[in-house]
Motif scaffolding. Structure first.
Motif, PDB file in Angstrom:
ATOM      1  N   ALA A 111      -0.517  -5.273  -6.364  1.00 37.87           N
ATOM      2  CA  ALA A 111       0.468  -4.260  -5.975  1.00 37.87           C
ATOM      3  C   ALA A 111      -0.165  -3.023  -5.335  1.00 37.87           C
ATOM      4  O   ALA A 111       0.553  -2.170  -4.813  1.00 37.87           O
ATOM      5  CB  ALA A 111       1.286  -3.843  -7.194  1.00 37.87           C
ATOM      6  N   ILE A 112      -1.498  -2.907  -5.387  1.00 33.29           N
ATOM      7  CA  ILE A 112      -2.182  -1.753  -4.790  1.00 33.29           C
ATOM      8  C   ILE A 112      -2.459  -2.041  -3.309  1.00 33.29           C
ATOM      9  O   ILE A 112      -3.137  -3.004  -2.974  1.00 33.29           O
ATOM     10  CB  ILE A 112      -3.508  -1.458  -5.519  1.00 33.29           C
ATOM     11  CG1 ILE A 112      -3.246  -1.044  -6.962  1.00 33.29           C
ATOM     12  CG2 ILE A 112      -4.287  -0.356  -4.798  1.00 33.29           C
ATOM     13  CD1 ILE A 112      -4.516  -0.875  -7.796  1.00 33.29           C
ATOM     14  N   SER A 113      -1.931  -1.199  -2.445  1.00 36.15           N
ATOM     15  CA  SER A 113      -2.182  -1.357  -1.011  1.00 36.15           C
ATOM     16  C   SER A 113      -3.590  -0.869  -0.686  1.00 36.15           C
ATOM     17  O   SER A 113      -3.921   0.286  -0.944  1.00 36.15           O
ATOM     18  CB  SER A 113      -1.153  -0.558  -0.205  1.00 36.15           C
ATOM     19  OG  SER A 113       0.152  -1.034  -0.441  1.00 36.15           O
ATOM     20  N   CYS A 114      -4.419  -1.745  -0.141  1.00 31.19           N
ATOM     21  CA  CYS A 114      -5.797  -1.399   0.191  1.00 31.19           C
ATOM     22  C   CYS A 114      -5.961  -1.275   1.715  1.00 31.19           C
ATOM     23  O   CYS A 114      -5.119  -1.726   2.480  1.00 31.19           O
ATOM     24  CB  CYS A 114      -6.765  -2.442  -0.360  1.00 31.19           C
ATOM     25  SG  CYS A 114      -6.849  -2.496  -2.159  1.00 31.19           S
ATOM     26  N   GLY A 115      -7.075  -0.647   2.104  1.00 28.09           N
ATOM     27  CA  GLY A 115      -7.325  -0.438   3.521  1.00 28.09           C
ATOM     28  C   GLY A 115      -6.898   0.959   3.939  1.00 28.09           C
ATOM     29  O   GLY A 115      -6.692   1.843   3.104  1.00 28.09           O
ATOM     30  N   ARG A 116      -6.749   1.158   5.234  1.00 28.13           N
ATOM     31  CA  ARG A 116      -6.353   2.475   5.745  1.00 28.13           C
ATOM     32  C   ARG A 116      -4.835   2.616   5.677  1.00 28.13           C
ATOM     33  O   ARG A 116      -4.090   1.794   6.200  1.00 28.13           O
ATOM     34  CB  ARG A 116      -6.829   2.661   7.182  1.00 28.13           C
ATOM     35  CG  ARG A 116      -6.450   4.031   7.766  1.00 28.13           C
ATOM     36  CD  ARG A 116      -7.126   4.286   9.083  1.00 28.13           C
ATOM     37  NE  ARG A 116      -8.563   4.461   8.928  1.00 28.13           N
ATOM     38  CZ  ARG A 116      -9.142   5.595   8.545  1.00 28.13           C
ATOM     39  NH1 ARG A 116      -8.396   6.647   8.258  1.00 28.13           N
ATOM     40  NH2 ARG A 116     -10.456   5.674   8.452  1.00 28.13           N
ATOM     41  N   ILE A 117      -4.415   3.675   5.020  1.00 28.67           N
ATOM     42  CA  ILE A 117      -3.001   3.981   4.869  1.00 28.67           C
ATOM     43  C   ILE A 117      -2.798   5.410   5.363  1.00 28.67           C
ATOM     44  O   ILE A 117      -3.056   6.376   4.640  1.00 28.67           O
ATOM     45  CB  ILE A 117      -2.556   3.849   3.397  1.00 28.67           C
ATOM     46  CG1 ILE A 117      -2.939   2.469   2.846  1.00 28.67           C
ATOM     47  CG2 ILE A 117      -1.060   4.096   3.265  1.00 28.67           C
ATOM     48  CD1 ILE A 117      -2.861   2.367   1.355  1.00 28.67           C
ATOM     49  N   GLY A 118      -2.386   5.566   6.605  1.00 25.81           N
ATOM     50  CA  GLY A 118      -2.271   6.898   7.181  1.00 25.81           C
ATOM     51  C   GLY A 118      -3.638   7.532   7.316  1.00 25.81           C
ATOM     52  O   GLY A 118      -4.541   6.979   7.950  1.00 25.81           O
TER      53      GLY A 118
END
Length: 208
Positions: A96-103
């Motif tokens: 459920a954790i979004s990984c990578g570049r977020i904004g």
């Protein structure tokens, strides 16, 4: 070193444009000190912050806030049919954790450790990761989101317990809670319960 440089310039009579110096406190706690400063008191239009290692002459024009996190999931080490799986709870959170570049923010889950043997349900699982952002507030918000996600994994565990409890009641089994470690969100970090009744083992032996 800064004060010594200014002293040397004055003593040597060196030509130099005006210099303004600001020395603040509480820099390690996300610059709480400098946030209280009234910048209208300064005439300078540019500044150098002496807070960087490396060869003399180098300069950085931007640096991210770096926040590391560690989440510990507790289960119950036992045989596969009776244990509480810590790695499964951790996997539910990681998914459920979004990984990578977020904004303007980067999130990564870097390590996961847990378990002691292939035939024993892991009692503990430790997940570590990192949040980086050029805006400290964004990094803190994302860290709060990750914390909530991990705690929601405990809600998932609570939902599983309710499912087993309802199933046991439907079959007329006795379901008794032995110990419980609740979360502030209404879930459980850990719950140990027993189920008694006809054919319990034959129907639940593959549940893990």
């Amino acid at each position: 070193a800064i004060l010594e440089a200014i002293t040397s310039i004055k003593e040597d009579g060196m030509a130099h444009r005006p210099v303004e110096i600001v020395i603040d406190v509480s820099e390690e706690t996300y610059c709480e000190g400098i946030q209280q400063f009234d910048f209208s008191r300064l005439k300078s239009k540019e500044a150098y912050v002496f807070d960087l290692t490396g060869p003399i002459g180098g300069a950085a024009y931007q640096a991210p806030a770096i926040l590391s996190f560690e989440a510990v999931f507790h289960g119950r080490a036992f045989s596969p049919e009776n244990g509480i799986h810590a790695i499964k709870a951790a996997a539910h959170a990681i998914d459920a954790i979004s990984c990578g570049r977020i904004g303007d923010t980067t999130v990564n889950v870097g390590t996961i450790q847990g378990g002691s043997a292939t035939n024993v349900v892991p009692e503990t699982c430790i997940v570590t990761g990192e949040v980086r952002s050029f805006h400290n507030e964004s990094a803190l918000r994302k860290l709060d989101e990750i914390k909530e996600t991990c705690e929601e994994a405990a809600l998932f565990a609570h939902s599983l317990w309710r499912m087993y409890n309802m199933y046991a009641a439907k079959r007329g089994w006795k379901c008794e809670t032995i110990s419980e470690n609740p979360t502030e969100l209404g879930g459980v970090k850990e719950i140990v319960f027993s189920v008694e009744g006809p054919d319990v083992y034959s129907r639940l032996k593959f549940e893990s």
